[in-house]
Enzyme design. Structure first.
Site, PDB file in Angstrom:
ATOM      1  N   GLU A   1      21.606  10.558  39.272  1.00 42.44           N
ATOM      2  CA  GLU A   1      21.800   9.103  39.103  1.00 42.44           C
ATOM      3  C   GLU A   1      20.589   8.502  38.391  1.00 42.44           C
ATOM      4  O   GLU A   1      19.509   9.058  38.454  1.00 42.44           O
ATOM      5  CB  GLU A   1      21.838   8.394  40.477  1.00 42.44           C
ATOM      6  CG  GLU A   1      22.913   8.818  41.400  1.00 42.44           C
ATOM      7  CD  GLU A   1      22.669   8.270  42.814  1.00 42.44           C
ATOM      8  OE1 GLU A   1      21.733   7.472  43.030  1.00 42.44           O
ATOM      9  OE2 GLU A   1      23.427   8.667  43.703  1.00 42.44           O
TER      10      GLU A   1
ATOM     11  N   LYS B   1      17.383   6.159  38.093  1.00 42.25           N
ATOM     12  CA  LYS B   1      16.432   5.590  39.046  1.00 42.25           C
ATOM     13  C   LYS B   1      16.098   4.187  38.560  1.00 42.25           C
ATOM     14  O   LYS B   1      15.402   4.011  37.561  1.00 42.25           O
ATOM     15  CB  LYS B   1      15.172   6.435  39.131  1.00 42.25           C
ATOM     16  CG  LYS B   1      14.199   5.915  40.168  1.00 42.25           C
ATOM     17  CD  LYS B   1      13.104   6.922  40.423  1.00 42.25           C
ATOM     18  CE  LYS B   1      12.202   6.540  41.576  1.00 42.25           C
ATOM     19  NZ  LYS B   1      11.920   5.147  41.769  1.00 42.25           N
TER      20      LYS B   1
ATOM     21  N   ASP C   1      14.590   0.593  38.223  1.00 42.57           N
ATOM     22  CA  ASP C   1      13.264   0.050  38.467  1.00 42.57           C
ATOM     23  C   ASP C   1      13.376  -1.422  38.864  1.00 42.57           C
ATOM     24  O   ASP C   1      13.048  -2.315  38.106  1.00 42.57           O
ATOM     25  CB  ASP C   1      12.419   0.208  37.202  1.00 42.57           C
ATOM     26  CG  ASP C   1      10.945   0.028  37.471  1.00 42.57           C
ATOM     27  OD1 ASP C   1      10.563   0.000  38.664  1.00 42.57           O
ATOM     28  OD2 ASP C   1      10.179  -0.095  36.514  1.00 42.57           O
TER      29      ASP C   1
ATOM     30  N   TYR D   1      23.347   2.376  45.704  1.00 42.45           N
ATOM     31  CA  TYR D   1      23.401   3.823  45.541  1.00 42.45           C
ATOM     32  C   TYR D   1      23.257   4.603  46.842  1.00 42.45           C
ATOM     33  O   TYR D   1      23.171   5.814  46.823  1.00 42.45           O
ATOM     34  CB  TYR D   1      22.326   4.286  44.560  1.00 42.45           C
ATOM     35  CG  TYR D   1      20.960   3.680  44.876  1.00 42.45           C
ATOM     36  CD1 TYR D   1      20.273   4.019  46.032  1.00 42.45           C
ATOM     37  CD2 TYR D   1      20.382   2.751  44.028  1.00 42.45           C
ATOM     38  CE1 TYR D   1      19.054   3.455  46.330  1.00 42.45           C
ATOM     39  CE2 TYR D   1      19.158   2.180  44.320  1.00 42.45           C
ATOM     40  CZ  TYR D   1      18.503   2.535  45.477  1.00 42.45           C
ATOM     41  OH  TYR D   1      17.302   1.967  45.786  1.00 42.45           O
TER      42      TYR D   1
ATOM     43  N   LYS E   1      10.850  11.514  37.382  1.00 39.59           N
ATOM     44  CA  LYS E   1      10.385  10.311  36.693  1.00 39.59           C
ATOM     45  C   LYS E   1      10.019  10.622  35.256  1.00 39.59           C
ATOM     46  O   LYS E   1       9.488  11.678  34.957  1.00 39.59           O
ATOM     47  CB  LYS E   1       9.142   9.766  37.399  1.00 39.59           C
ATOM     48  CG  LYS E   1       9.460   9.142  38.739  1.00 39.59           C
ATOM     49  CD  LYS E   1       8.887   7.757  38.771  1.00 39.59           C
ATOM     50  CE  LYS E   1       8.104   7.494  40.029  1.00 39.59           C
ATOM     51  NZ  LYS E   1       7.449   6.202  39.997  1.00 39.59           N
TER      52      LYS E   1
ATOM     53  N   CYS F   1       5.424   1.687  -4.738  1.00 37.49           N
ATOM     54  CA  CYS F   1       4.575   1.490  -3.567  1.00 37.49           C
ATOM     55  C   CYS F   1       4.623   0.008  -3.164  1.00 37.49           C
ATOM     56  O   CYS F   1       4.400  -0.859  -4.007  1.00 37.49           O
ATOM     57  CB  CYS F   1       3.141   1.901  -3.873  1.00 37.49           C
ATOM     58  SG  CYS F   1       1.969   1.381  -2.601  1.00 37.49           S
TER      59      CYS F   1
ATOM     60  N   CYS G   1       0.930  -1.605  -4.002  1.00 38.38           N
ATOM     61  CA  CYS G   1       0.346  -1.743  -5.343  1.00 38.38           C
ATOM     62  C   CYS G   1       1.391  -1.695  -6.448  1.00 38.38           C
ATOM     63  O   CYS G   1       1.054  -1.896  -7.616  1.00 38.38           O
ATOM     64  CB  CYS G   1      -0.702  -0.653  -5.567  1.00 38.38           C
ATOM     65  SG  CYS G   1       0.003   1.008  -5.674  1.00 38.38           S
TER      66      CYS G   1
ATOM     67  N   CYS H   1       2.211   7.262  -2.063  1.00 33.43           N
ATOM     68  CA  CYS H   1       1.835   6.453  -3.224  1.00 33.43           C
ATOM     69  C   CYS H   1       0.868   7.281  -4.054  1.00 33.43           C
ATOM     70  O   CYS H   1      -0.111   7.803  -3.538  1.00 33.43           O
ATOM     71  CB  CYS H   1       1.168   5.150  -2.778  1.00 33.43           C
ATOM     72  SG  CYS H   1       0.310   4.311  -4.112  1.00 33.43           S
TER      73      CYS H   1
ATOM     74  N   CYS I   1      -4.840   2.552  -5.167  1.00 33.29           N
ATOM     75  CA  CYS I   1      -3.980   1.669  -4.366  1.00 33.29           C
ATOM     76  C   CYS I   1      -4.823   0.924  -3.320  1.00 33.29           C
ATOM     77  O   CYS I   1      -5.521   1.546  -2.520  1.00 33.29           O
ATOM     78  CB  CYS I   1      -2.895   2.478  -3.666  1.00 33.29           C
ATOM     79  SG  CYS I   1      -1.909   1.493  -2.519  1.00 33.29           S
TER      80      CYS I   1
HETATM   81  S1  IVH Z   1      17.847   6.864  46.991  1.00 29.24           S
HETATM   82  C1  IVH Z   1      16.692   7.933  51.061  1.00 29.24           C
HETATM   83  N1  IVH Z   1      18.655   6.358  44.545  1.00 29.24           N
HETATM   84  O1  IVH Z   1      13.354   4.377  44.245  1.00 29.24           O
HETATM   85  C2  IVH Z   1      16.232   7.595  49.733  1.00 29.24           C
HETATM   86  N2  IVH Z   1      16.640   5.365  45.297  1.00 29.24           N
HETATM   87  O2  IVH Z   1      10.861   5.782  44.630  1.00 29.24           O
HETATM   88  C3  IVH Z   1      16.747   6.296  49.303  1.00 29.24           C
HETATM   89  N3  IVH Z   1      15.584   3.875  43.658  1.00 29.24           N
HETATM   90  O3  IVH Z   1      12.839   3.288  47.508  1.00 29.24           O
HETATM   91  C4  IVH Z   1      16.563   6.084  47.886  1.00 29.24           C
HETATM   92  N4  IVH Z   1      17.100   4.117  42.099  1.00 29.24           N
HETATM   93  O4  IVH Z   1      14.103   1.741  45.888  1.00 29.24           O
HETATM   94  C5  IVH Z   1      17.700   6.155  45.477  1.00 29.24           C
HETATM   95  N5  IVH Z   1      19.515   5.951  42.435  1.00 29.24           N
HETATM   96  C6  IVH Z   1      18.574   5.732  43.360  1.00 29.24           C
HETATM   97  C7  IVH Z   1      17.481   4.886  43.137  1.00 29.24           C
HETATM   98  C8  IVH Z   1      16.520   4.740  44.124  1.00 29.24           C
HETATM   99  C9  IVH Z   1      15.969   3.516  42.444  1.00 29.24           C
HETATM  100  C10 IVH Z   1      14.348   3.403  44.321  1.00 29.24           C
HETATM  101  C11 IVH Z   1      14.490   3.074  45.771  1.00 29.24           C
HETATM  102  C12 IVH Z   1      13.487   3.944  46.481  1.00 29.24           C
HETATM  103  C13 IVH Z   1      12.537   4.255  45.372  1.00 29.24           C
HETATM  104  C14 IVH Z   1      11.775   5.525  45.634  1.00 29.24           C
END
Ligand code: IVH
Length: 669
Positions: free
Chosen positions: A111, A113, A115, A221, A309, A407, A410, A425, A430
C-alpha cells in the site's frame, strides 16, 4: 415531494457525491453544483429545525470553539511501523516472518505510505461517535468535532458491524495545500511549511469552523477495535472499507511473496503521481489476520508490517516550458520550468531534464503533468510523466528544433556531442560558457573568492571587462565600483579577495580551471601527486593515470586541456598576474597514525562540521573519501550513522568514534 422527503433526498444526494468524490475518485458534480445542493439543504433545515438529523451534512461544522481537547484512550494502541530504505532489508523482514511461520504460504499487501496525520475514527452502530489523534499511541486527543468537518469521512456507515474503529491518515491534498498557502501569503500570513504540518495544524484548531474551511481529506488503511467484523485479511478489510463508503488508498496490491512486492514497487513508484496526497514510501503488510495474530507485535511496532521508505521525495506538477542552459563546457542542458510546487522543504519552479535523450526516453512534453524528485542535496529532476494527464496535441520534444539550431546564449552554432549524448555550443567565446567558468573558478570549493558571485560575473561578462579567468586579476576598484549594486567598499573587498586568492592551495586552482571530469576530490589527488601546476601541465595521459583513482578518461581530458594552446595562454596570463598556488605540504613525514591512511566519515559529528573534520584529517596526511571500500583504513562514526557503518563492519574496516579521533586531532576532551 414533501419538505421532509426533499431534505432526506438532499442528504442522500450529498452523501452519494461525497462518496463518488472521495471513495470512488470519479466525481460527477462540479463543486459549484455540490454547494448549491448543500445550500438548499441548509436553508430548508434553517426554516424547519425539526427536519435536522444528527448525521446531516450540515451538522459537520460544529458550534462554539472548544477550550481544550479531551484525552481519549485508544481501545487498541495505535502502533507505529518499522522502516527500511532498501530491498535487502525487506528480504530480511520476509525471512523473519518465515522463520516465525515455518512452511506457511505468505501473501503480502503493498500500500502507499501516506504522509499525513494518523487518526482513529470510531463508528458505533454505524454512527461516527469518536475521532482521535494518535497522541502517544495509547492516548490521543478527542478531535471528533474537527474530523466531522472532513467530507471524506462519512458520518454514518450502512452495513457496518456494531463497533468499528478505523485507522488512517488525515491529509491536505497537495492542490488544496498550495491554494491555502497562496491565500495565507496574500493575507500577509506566514506560509505553511508542508502539507503534513498544515494538516497537523488544522487538526489542532479548537474552532471546528476554521477546520471546515480547510480542504482536508482522509484515507483509511487499518482496522482498530471492532465487534462483529468478519474480515480475515488486510485485503478483505480494505475491500470492506470501500464497500462501507470509507476512502481507501487508490491502489494497492496483494503480492505472492516478497519478490513480487519488490517487483511491484517500481510500478508503484510510476503511479505515485496519481495520488492526491504526498507519500513517503510504501507499506508492506502480511495479508492474513491469522498470521498477524501469531506474529504479534513488539512494544512499538507490529511484526507483520514494514514501511519501505523512499529516500527520494516526489511531487507532481505541470511542465510549463523547457528552457536550455549553457554550461561551462558549452553543454546545453534542458531545464524544466514548472508550475511552482512544494517538495520536501522547499518550493520548486525548475528541475533538470538532464539531456535530450532522457527527454525522449521518458517522452516528456511541454504541457505534461510530470513527477519530480529530489534526493538529498541533489538538483531536483523530472523522473516521469503522468500520461493520463497529457493535453491533446502535444508534440515530442526536439532540442535543435526548439533552439532553431542556435545557442540560446550567443546565437552561435550548436553540435551534437556523441560522447555526452548532448548538444554543445561550439562558440569558444560564448558569454554563457564564460560566465559559468568564472563562477566555477570563484566558488567556495575552488578558488574561494568572496563577493564574486553570479550577479557580478554577469556584469563583468556583459560589460566585456573579462574574457577569461586570468582577466579577473586585472580588475581595478574603479572598474568594479562603476558596476550596478557595487559600492566602493564592496569593490575594494572583491579586489582584496582576488589578491588574496593569488596564493591558494594548488588543488583549488586545479579544480577552479574547470577541466572536464576533474572534481574537487580528483584535484586534491592531482595536487598531492604532482606538487606543482607546471608538472601537471607537462604530464602526458599515461603519467596522469598513475594518480590514485584517476582513470583513462579523466587522464586524457587533463592532457587535452593542457595541450590546448588557448588554455596554455590563460595559464601564462595567470602566472603573469602573480597567481602562485601553494604546493601541498609534503606528507611523507607527517607524523601520526592518520598519515597516508584512507578515511571515511559517516553520521553527524559533534565537534566539527563535516568539512572541518575533513580538513583537519587532510592536514594530518589522511586521504578522505566518500565511500567505504576494501581500501578504507578507518571509518569515523558520528551520530545516526547509516549504511556506511554496516558496510565497514562487513568489510572489517577499523571503526573509530569521534572522541578517539578528537584526541589525535588535538581537540579531545
Ligand atoms: S499501518 C499497526 N498503513 O505511518 C500499524 N500506516 O510510520 C498501523 N501510515 O503511524 C499503521 N500510511 O500513521 C499503515 N498504508 C499505511 C500507512 C500508514 C501511512 C502511517 C501511520 C503510522 C506511520 C508509521
Amino acid at each position: 415531494m414533501g419538505l421532509k422527503e426533499r431534505a432526506a433526498w438532499l442528504r442522500a444526494e450529498l452523501e452519494r457525491h461525497n462518496r463518488l468524490y472521495y471513495v470512488d475518485a470519479r466525481p460527477e458534480l462540479a463543486d459549484r453544483d455540490y454547494d448549491r445542493l448543500y445550500r438548499e439543504l441548509l436553508d430548508l433545515e434553517a426554516g424547519h429545525p425539526e427536519l435536522v438529523t444528527p448525521d446531516s451534512p450540515t451538522q459537520r461544522v460544529g458550534g462554539a470553539p472548544l477550550k481544550d481537547f479531551q484525552p481519549v484512550r485508544h481501545l487498541l494502541p495505535m502502533l507505529s511501523l518499522d522502516n527500511t530504505y532498501n530491498f535487502e532489508e525487506l528480504r530480511e523482514f520476509d525471512a523473519r516472518v518465515r522463520k516465525l511461520l515455518p512452511g506457511e504460504k505468505i501473501d503480502y499487501v503493498l500500500e502507499p505510505k501516506i504522509d499525513g496525520c494518523s487518526i482513529s475514527v470510531r463508528y458505533e452502530r454505524g454512527q461516527l461517535t469518536m475521532g482521535a489523534t494518535r497522541g502517544d499511541g495509547a492516548t490521543g486527543d478527542d478531535i471528533t468535532a474537527n474530523l466531522k468537518t472532513i467530507k471524506a469521512i462519512p458520518l454514518k456507515l450502512t452495513g457496518a458491524p456494531p463497533l468499528l474503529e478505523v485507522r488512517g491518515e488525515a491529509y491536505l491534498p497537495v492542490a488544496g495545500f498550495q491554494k491555502l498557502n497562496a491565500e495565507r501569503v496574500a493575507a500577509g500570513e506566514e506560509a505553511l511549511a508542508n502539507p503534513r504540518n498544515a494538516t497537523a495544524g488544522s487538526l489542532k484548531q479548537l474552532d471546528s469552523r476554521v477546520v471546515a474551511r480547510r480542504p482536508l481529506a482522509a484515507v483509511f488503511y487499518a482496522v482498530g477495535a471492532t465487534e462483529g467484523l468478519t474480515c480475515t485479511s488486510q485485503q478483505a478489510a480494505l475491500e470492506k472499507f470501500k464497500a462501507l463508503g470509507l476512502p481507501t488508498p487508490q491502489f494497492w496490491w496483494v503480492c505472492t511473496g516478497m519478490e513480487e512486492v519488490i517487483r511491484r514497487t517500481s510500478e508503484f513508484q510510476q503511479r505515485v503521481g496519481e495520488l492526491p496526497y504526498e507519500i513517503d514510501g510504501a507499506v508492506v503488510k502480511v495479508n492474513s489476520f491469522d498470521q498477524w495474530r501469531r506474529l504479534g507485535t513488539t512494544a512499538k511496532a507490529p511484526r507483520y508490517a514494514m514501511a519501505y521508505k523512499y529516500s527520494h521525495a516526489q511531487a507532481q506538477t505541470r511542465l510549463m516550458a523547457i528552457t536550455v542552459q549553457v554550461g561551462r563546457t558549452g553543454v546545453l542542458t534542458p531545464v524544466a520550468e514548472l508550475e511552482p510546487v512544494y517538495l520536501a522543504g522547499s518550493t520548486l519552479a525548475r528541475a533538470t531534464l538532464h539531456n535530450e535523450e532522457e527527454i525522449r526516453r521518458k517522452d516528456i512534453r511541454v504541457g505534461d503533468t510530470v513527477v519530480i524528485e529530489k534526493a538529498g542535496e541533489v538538483i531536483p529532476a523530472v523522473v516521469s510523466v503522468v500520461r493520463e494527464r497529457r493535453p491533446a496535441g502535444s508534440q515530442p520534444f526536439d532540442l535543435a528544433q526548439h533552439l532553431h539550431g542556435k545557442c540560446p546564449a550567443c546565437g552561435g552554432p550548436i553540435q551534437r556531442d556523441p560522447e555526452f549524448v548532448a548538444w554543445r555550443c561550439e562558440n569558444i567565446a560564448c558569454p554563457a560558457q564564460l560566465k559559468r567558468s568564472l563562477e566555477h573558478f570563484a566558488m567556495r570549493h575552488a578558488m574561494d573568492i568572496e563577493g564574486l558571485g553570479e550577479v557580478l560575473v554577469h556584469q563583468l561578462v556583459e560589460k566585456q571587462l573579462v574574457a577569461d579567468i586570468a582577466d579577473l586579476y586585472t580588475l581595478t576598484v574603479e572598474q568594479l565600483a562603476a558596476l550596478e549594486r557595487m559600492g566602493g567598499k564592496s569593490a575594494a573587498n572583491v579586489v582584496a579577495a582576488l589578491a588574496e586568492s593569488r596564493q591558494r592551495e594548488l588543488w583549488r586552482l586545479i579544480h577552479g580551471l574547470g577541466i572536464l571530469h576533474v572534481g574537487e576530490g580528483a584535484a586534491r589527488k592531482l595536487a598531492d601527486h604532482f606538487q606543482s601546476l607546471e608538472k601537471l601541465a607537462a604530464a602526458d595521459a599515461a603519467m596522469v593515470e598513475q594518480v590514485p583513482d584517476c582513470g583513462p578518461v579523466m587522464a586524457q581530458s587533463i592532457a587535452d586541456f593542457f595541450a590546448n594552446p588557448r588554455n596554455r595562454a590563460v595559464l601564462a596570463k595567470l602566472h603573469a598576474a602573480g597567481v602562485r598556488p601553494l604546493p601541498p605540504e609534503r606528507r611523507a613525514g607527517a607524523a601520526g597514525f592518520l598519515a597516508g591512511k584512507t578515511v571515511v566519515i559517516t553520521g553527524t559529528l559533534k565537534r566539527w562540521t563535516r568539512e572541518q573534520a575533513q580538513e583537519l584529517l587532510r592536514q594530518r596526511g589522511a586521504v578522505v573519501t566518500d565511500s567505504v571500500s576494501k581500501k578504507t583504513h578507518f571509518l569515523i562514526v558520528g551520530a545516526d550513522a547509516g549504511s556506511k557503518l554496516a558496510k565497514a563492519q562487513k568489510l572489517g574496516v577499523t571503526i573509530l568514534d569521534e572522541k578517539a579521533v578528537a584526541v589525535h586531532l588535538g581537540s579531545g576532551d
